[in-house]
Design a protein around this motif. Structure first.
Motif, PDB file in Angstrom:
ATOM      1  N   ARG A   5      31.378  65.492 -47.599  1.00 41.81           N
ATOM      2  CA  ARG A   5      31.094  64.577 -46.482  1.00 41.81           C
ATOM      3  C   ARG A   5      32.370  63.886 -46.029  1.00 41.81           C
ATOM      4  N   ALA A   7      33.073  60.149 -44.267  1.00 43.81           N
ATOM      5  CA  ALA A   7      32.303  58.918 -44.077  1.00 43.81           C
ATOM      6  C   ALA A   7      33.146  57.827 -43.418  1.00 43.81           C
ATOM      7  N   PRO A   8      33.468  57.998 -42.131  1.00 45.76           N
ATOM      8  CA  PRO A   8      34.311  56.993 -41.478  1.00 45.76           C
ATOM      9  C   PRO A   8      33.580  55.690 -41.207  1.00 45.76           C
ATOM     10  N   SER A   9      34.331  54.600 -41.192  1.00 47.04           N
ATOM     11  CA  SER A   9      33.787  53.315 -40.745  1.00 47.04           C
ATOM     12  C   SER A   9      34.143  53.195 -39.270  1.00 47.04           C
ATOM     13  N   GLU A  41      29.730  54.885 -41.688  1.00 47.57           N
ATOM     14  CA  GLU A  41      29.655  53.738 -42.598  1.00 47.57           C
ATOM     15  C   GLU A  41      29.841  52.449 -41.787  1.00 47.57           C
ATOM     16  N   TYR A 187      30.207  47.886 -49.549  1.00 54.60           N
ATOM     17  CA  TYR A 187      30.558  49.312 -49.475  1.00 54.60           C
ATOM     18  C   TYR A 187      30.120  50.061 -50.734  1.00 54.60           C
ATOM     19  N   VAL A 191      27.674  53.255 -50.392  1.00 53.61           N
ATOM     20  CA  VAL A 191      28.273  54.584 -50.581  1.00 53.61           C
ATOM     21  C   VAL A 191      27.600  55.328 -51.742  1.00 53.61           C
ATOM     22  N   ARG A 205      38.411  62.085 -50.118  1.00 57.47           N
ATOM     23  CA  ARG A 205      38.747  60.924 -49.270  1.00 57.47           C
ATOM     24  C   ARG A 205      40.166  60.484 -49.609  1.00 57.47           C
ATOM     25  N   LEU A 209      41.364  54.900 -51.710  1.00 59.59           N
ATOM     26  CA  LEU A 209      40.012  54.593 -52.195  1.00 59.59           C
ATOM     27  C   LEU A 209      39.815  54.964 -53.673  1.00 59.59           C
TER      28      LEU A 209
HETATM   29  N1  GLU Z   1      34.072  54.318 -44.998  1.00 59.81           N
HETATM   30  C1  GLU Z   1      35.264  54.434 -45.781  1.00 59.81           C
HETATM   31  C2  GLU Z   1      36.485  54.362 -44.887  1.00 59.81           C
HETATM   32  O1  GLU Z   1      36.380  54.618 -43.707  1.00 59.81           O
HETATM   33  C3  GLU Z   1      35.332  55.718 -46.559  1.00 59.81           C
HETATM   34  C4  GLU Z   1      34.458  55.659 -47.737  1.00 59.81           C
HETATM   35  C5  GLU Z   1      34.420  56.880 -48.609  1.00 59.81           C
HETATM   36  O2  GLU Z   1      34.849  57.961 -48.188  1.00 59.81           O
HETATM   37  O3  GLU Z   1      33.923  56.743 -49.722  1.00 59.81           O
HETATM   38  O4  GLU Z   1      37.552  54.058 -45.381  1.00 59.81           O
END
Ligand code: GLU
Length: 307
Positions: A5, A7-9, A41, A187, A191, A205, A209
């Motif tokens: 996946r 998962a952009p904010s 996200e 978060y 997540v 990612r 992170l």
């Molecule tokens: N939403 C997070 C971001 O944009 C990424 C979270 C993830 O990939 O676990 O930095």
């Protein structure tokens, strides 16, 4: 079923750094013959920007990266996060906290503990045994209790690029927040619940992170979820040597022409240590061919030695 996946904010458009995470997670899923899903996200509503989610999807599409599943939005999933919190409360693994940020810092100083951890103080567990009559603000995960139940304070996990990792979450982070004082979901909670709900088997990612993974491992264990495999990618650094991010004004990607899309993708691939392919016409067939070559390179680089 292999499923990755991105998962952009949606706190802004894609920038060079987030394109690297998108491309890497896509290549990883494809090289494993799996699916690649996009999840928005947008759990931190006040930081999100109207129209950014749609723009991100449009940018991904220009880069030939299309979600295999329905795009879900975390802002619409609060009931599911609440159910997970209720489970943790029922197991005695989550508790309400009355402390303000200022109070936590004062407690830190009086305990002689180090104040700085990515600018947020390690929580010393003040409300773990009750609120002392004060009103509840946030909900925290009881790391101490869960570490005792699982028989170790150290969380060991393996990153497919960075190798073996270990973190003592209790000492380095403390009982972390699941639901914030402003009522928004943290978060970590969103997540973990969504990676499980969407059967994500492979998380790819940015390296910034990495430090969250041990906390996510603990929550996965406490909620009875399986751990996905993790790989954290190199970061795109700005001129100041810091990670490129929306916070330090990373410029939106220029995807205004096929040539610009190719250049952006080539630059993301080179951050990942993949070869800079000559793209002739930069049409979609050209880009698809490049994606398929990069998928083969990714397989050689990250899958042959993967745990
Ligand atoms: N939403 C997070 C971001 O944009 C990424 C979270 C993830 O990939 O676990 O930095």
């Amino acid at each position: 079923m292999i499923r990755g996946r991105f998962a952009p904010s949606p706190t802004g458009e894609l920038h060079a750094g987030s394109l690297v995470a998108a491309l890497a997670s896509w290549l990883d899923a494809r090289s494993l013959q799996g699916e690649w899903w996009v999840r928005m996200e947008d759990v931190d509503g006040p930081r999100c920007i109207d129209g950014a989610a749609a723009k991100i999807l449009q940018q991904l599409s220009l880069c030939r990266l299309h979600s295999d599943g329905e795009v879900i939005y975390q802002s619409q999933r609060t009931d599911i996060y609440q159910q997970a919190l209720n489970q943790l409360i029922a197991k005695g693994l989550a508790y309400p906290c009355a402390c303000t940020r200022k109070e936590i810092e004062e407690q830190q100083v009086s305990l002689g503990l180090s104040l700085e951890r990515h600018k947020s103080a390690v929580y010393p567990g003040t409300c773990r045994n009750g609120l002392d009559g004060k009103p509840a603000r946030a909900w925290r995960f009881n790391v101490t209790q869960w570490s005792t139940l699982r028989g170790s304070h150290d969380v060991h996990w393996i990153d497919r690029r960075l190798g073996a990792q270990v973190q003592n979450v209790q000492e380095e982070v403390g009982d972390f927040v699941l639901k914030r004082a402003d009522g928004l979901w943290a978060y970590q909670m969103a997540v973990v619940v969504d990676d499980a709900a969407q059967n994500i088997s492979h998380v790819v990612r940015g390296e910034d992170l990495t430090d969250n993974t041990a906390r996510q491992y603990l929550l996965q264990e406490a909620l009875g979820f399986e751990h996905p495999h993790y790989l954290h990618t190199p970061l795109v650094l700005g001129v100041n040597g810091e990670k490129l991010s929306k916070q330090n004004d990373a410029k939106a990607l220029d995807l205004s022409s096929p040539r610009a899309v190719c250049l952006a993708m080539q630059s993301a691939a080179s951050t990942l240590g993949l070869s800079t392919l000559k793209l002739h016409s930069c049409d979609s067939a050209d880009l698809d061919e490049a994606l398929s070559t990069w998928t083969q390179e990714w397989t050689q680089k990250y899958l042959s030695a993967s745990p």
